[in-house]
Write a protein that holds these residues in place. Structure first.
Motif, PDB file in Angstrom:
ATOM      1  N   SER A 174     -75.980  46.112   9.608  1.00  0.00           N
ATOM      2  CA  SER A 174     -74.654  46.076   9.924  1.00  0.00           C
ATOM      3  C   SER A 174     -74.284  45.312  11.170  1.00  0.00           C
ATOM      4  CB  SER A 174     -74.479  47.750  10.303  1.00  0.00           C
ATOM      5  OG  SER A 174     -75.484  48.191  11.386  1.00  0.00           O
ATOM      6  N   ASN A 175     -75.488  45.083  12.215  1.00  0.00           N
ATOM      7  CA  ASN A 175     -75.031  44.547  13.404  1.00  0.00           C
ATOM      8  C   ASN A 175     -74.871  42.887  12.923  1.00  0.00           C
ATOM      9  OD1 ASN A 175     -75.325  46.293  15.482  1.00  0.00           O
ATOM     10  ND2 ASN A 175     -77.539  45.881  15.604  1.00  0.00           N
ATOM     11  N   LEU A 176     -75.743  42.447  11.698  1.00  0.00           N
ATOM     12  CA  LEU A 176     -75.176  41.156  11.397  1.00  0.00           C
ATOM     13  C   LEU A 176     -73.940  40.961  10.901  1.00  0.00           C
ATOM     14  CD1 LEU A 176     -76.372  38.151  10.770  1.00  0.00           C
ATOM     15  CD2 LEU A 176     -77.345  38.995   8.696  1.00  0.00           C
ATOM     16  N   ILE A 177     -73.531  41.574  10.048  1.00  0.00           N
ATOM     17  CA  ILE A 177     -72.318  41.875   9.477  1.00  0.00           C
ATOM     18  C   ILE A 177     -71.132  41.979  10.632  1.00  0.00           C
ATOM     19  CG2 ILE A 177     -70.707  43.142   8.100  1.00  0.00           C
ATOM     20  CD1 ILE A 177     -72.970  43.883   6.261  1.00  0.00           C
ATOM     21  N   LEU A 178     -71.355  42.780  11.764  1.00  0.00           N
ATOM     22  CA  LEU A 178     -70.403  42.842  12.786  1.00  0.00           C
ATOM     23  C   LEU A 178     -70.258  41.598  13.491  1.00  0.00           C
ATOM     24  CD1 LEU A 178     -68.398  44.484  14.585  1.00  0.00           C
ATOM     25  CD2 LEU A 178     -70.319  45.273  15.720  1.00  0.00           C
ATOM     26  N   ASP A 179     -71.353  40.954  13.642  1.00  0.00           N
ATOM     27  CA  ASP A 179     -71.387  39.694  14.516  1.00  0.00           C
ATOM     28  C   ASP A 179     -70.784  38.667  13.751  1.00  0.00           C
ATOM     29  OD1 ASP A 179     -72.541  41.127  16.583  1.00  0.00           O
ATOM     30  OD2 ASP A 179     -74.758  40.313  16.113  1.00  0.00           O
TER      31      ASP A 179
END
Length: 88
Positions: free
Chosen positions: A10-15
Motif C-alpha cells: 500500500s505504501n508503494l502504491i501511494l508513493d
C-alpha cells in the motif's frame, strides 16, 4: 508477517500515485497558457511536494516547502498576476 507485506504494497502504491500526480501537475503547470491557472497548479504542486517530504520522513523540509513553496511564493505570484492585469 502478511500484514507487513500488505503495508509495504500500500505504501508503494501511494508513493507511485503521488509521483505520477506530481509529474502530471508539473507538466500541466509548464504547458498551461493561463497564468492564474499555472500559479494555482504551482501551489498544488508545492503542497504535494510537502506531502512527499513527509512520506520521506523529513517533516522540517515539508514544513518549509509548504510555507515557502506553496504559501509565500504562491501569494507573491498571485499578487504579481493581479498587478499585471491591473496595468494591462
Amino acid at each position: 508477517m502478511e500484514s507487513e507485506g500488505a503495508y509495504n504494497l500500500s505504501n508503494l502504491i501511494l508513493d507511485m500515485l503521488l509521483a505520477t500526480v506530481l509529474f502530471w501537475i508539473a507538466l500541466k503547470t509548464l504547458i498551461t497558457p493561463d497564468l492564474f491557472h499555472a500559479v494555482v497548479l504551482f501551489m498544488i504542486f508545492g503542497l504535494l511536494m510537502a506531502l512527499t517530504w513527509v512520506r520521506l520522513d523529513a517533516p522540517d523540509i515539508a514544513l518549509a516547502e509548504a510555507a515557502i513553496g506553496a504559501g509565500l511564493t504562491g501569494a507573491l505570484l498571485l499578487d504579481t498576476i493581479g498587478y499585471l492585469r491591473r496595468n494591462h
